[in-house]
Design an enzyme around this catalytic site. Structure first.
Site, mmCIF file in Angstrom:
data_model
loop_
_atom_site.group_PDB
_atom_site.id
_atom_site.type_symbol
_atom_site.label_atom_id
_atom_site.label_comp_id
_atom_site.label_asym_id
_atom_site.label_seq_id
_atom_site.Cartn_x
_atom_site.Cartn_y
_atom_site.Cartn_z
ATOM 1 N N HIS A 1 0.838 -1.197 0.000
ATOM 2 C CA HIS A 1 0.000 0.000 0.000
ATOM 3 C C HIS A 1 0.876 1.252 0.000
ATOM 4 O O HIS A 1 1.610 1.509 0.961
ATOM 5 C CB HIS A 1 -0.899 -0.037 1.242
ATOM 6 C CG HIS A 1 -1.838 1.100 1.364
ATOM 7 N ND1 HIS A 1 -1.874 1.920 2.475
ATOM 8 C CD2 HIS A 1 -2.793 1.581 0.521
ATOM 9 C CE1 HIS A 1 -2.813 2.831 2.329
ATOM 10 N NE2 HIS A 1 -3.388 2.651 1.147
ATOM 11 N N HIS B 1 -0.215 11.182 -2.331
ATOM 12 C CA HIS B 1 -1.465 10.777 -1.693
ATOM 13 C C HIS B 1 -2.378 11.930 -1.302
ATOM 14 O O HIS B 1 -3.586 11.891 -1.548
ATOM 15 C CB HIS B 1 -1.191 9.934 -0.444
ATOM 16 C CG HIS B 1 -2.444 9.488 0.249
ATOM 17 N ND1 HIS B 1 -3.059 10.229 1.242
ATOM 18 C CD2 HIS B 1 -3.216 8.387 0.081
ATOM 19 C CE1 HIS B 1 -4.143 9.599 1.653
ATOM 20 N NE2 HIS B 1 -4.266 8.489 0.960
#
Length: 305
Positions: A16, A58
């Protein structure tokens, strides 16, 4: 054949945002570590800059990761390229940090796909905190990068923004893409139910759908968004997957990816180690196609030992 679709005896293990326990999230150092560990792939996040470059990052606000406040979607690539991801990244609301050896630069999606040509499968999440028609062009820009790098057979694209997904599918239909579901959507569902009580009533009458979490599960399993955008995969927070969710999507020849096990960011997740281990086994038994994790080494060891 796309690598995500190849026959498998266990869920694919995807780091991730790379391997955030070893290197800062969404950085080349983390992606190279994933190759070194021999895991199946990675998940990464992308934004489009003001001048149309696709960067791997992100947060929309750059401050948490770089210490410099700004909106990445309003910056040019030249401005973004000068930023560096800090050595200390906040881990929770108690002031704990993850500390790394050095600062890292922010990469372009194109360079990531070019360097990792045959090493890793990649889930490209087109980042969105709410659907926005004005940002739909991100889908087309991502499609262009995937086409240019010849990455279609090793990439899937996911997003919480169906406008981006539709734009991507319209531009390059060979890409496997899909909508993502989060259990945080429950807050919005509650508001919808108050505004449209007949919908809430209809779902609440269905067996096993007596709360907002199972309401989202029901929406997920109906695949209405998937049909709208032409999806062939779906990304799902693992808490939304029940005993028949995966099979329903497999019956449609769609893949199911789950996230995020063994999270290092504990601000929203507090499950114990034993609970996470049990969940990994449950998802394996349900034949989930891939699992995203902040500790891919641990998950791979669990599945291969």
């Amino acid at each position: 054949m796309n690598g995500f679709y190849k026959p498998k005896s266990r869920p694919l293990v995807l780091g991730h945002r790379g391997v955030p326990l070893a290197h800062q999230e969404n950085t080349m150092a983390g992606f190279r570590k994933a190759v070194e560990l021999g895991i199946d792939g990675i998940e990464l996040d992308v934004f489009a800059t003001r001048d149309g470059e696709v960067v791997v990052f992100h947060d929309e606000d750059t401050e948490r990761l770089t210490g410099v406040k700004g909106l990445i979607s309003e910056m040019t690539w030249d401005e973004v390229s000068r930023l560096r991801v800090q050595k200390r990244i906040v881990q929770d609301d108690n002031g704990n940090y993850q500390t790394y050896g050095r600062e890292e630069r922010i990469p372009l999606l194109e360079e990531v796909l070019d360097e990792l040509q045959d090493d890793l499968l990649i889930n490209v999440e087109m980042k969105a905190y709410r659907p926005m028609w004005s940002r739909r062009k991100t889908g087309r820009l991502v499609a262009d990068v995937i086409r240019k790098t010849g990455s279609c057979d090793r990439v899937v694209a996911t997003s919480f923004d169906f406008f981006m997904l539709r734009d991507l599918e319209n531009d390059y239909r060979s890409i496997h893409s899909g909508f993502a579901y989060d259990d945080g959507m429950a807050d919005g569902i509650e508001k919808w139910c108050r505004l449209l009580p007949e919908i809430g009533s209809e779902f609440s009458q269905a067996a096993g759908n007596q709360n907002h979490m199972t309401f989202i599960n029901r929406l997920l399993e109906l695949n209405a968004v998937g049909r709208m955008v032409g999806s062939s995969v779906v990304g799902v927070e693992h808490t939304l997957i029940d005993s028949d969710t995966v099979q329903k999507f497999h019956d449609r020849n769609m893949l199911v990816g789950a996230y995020t096990l063994f999270p290092y960011d504990t601000r929203t997740v507090s499950a114990s180690e034993s609970d996470q281990m049990a969940e990994a086994r449950r998802l394996h038994e349900l034949k989930v196609d891939w699992i995203e994790t902040d500790d891919p080494e641990k998950l791979l060891k669990l599945y291969t030992s």
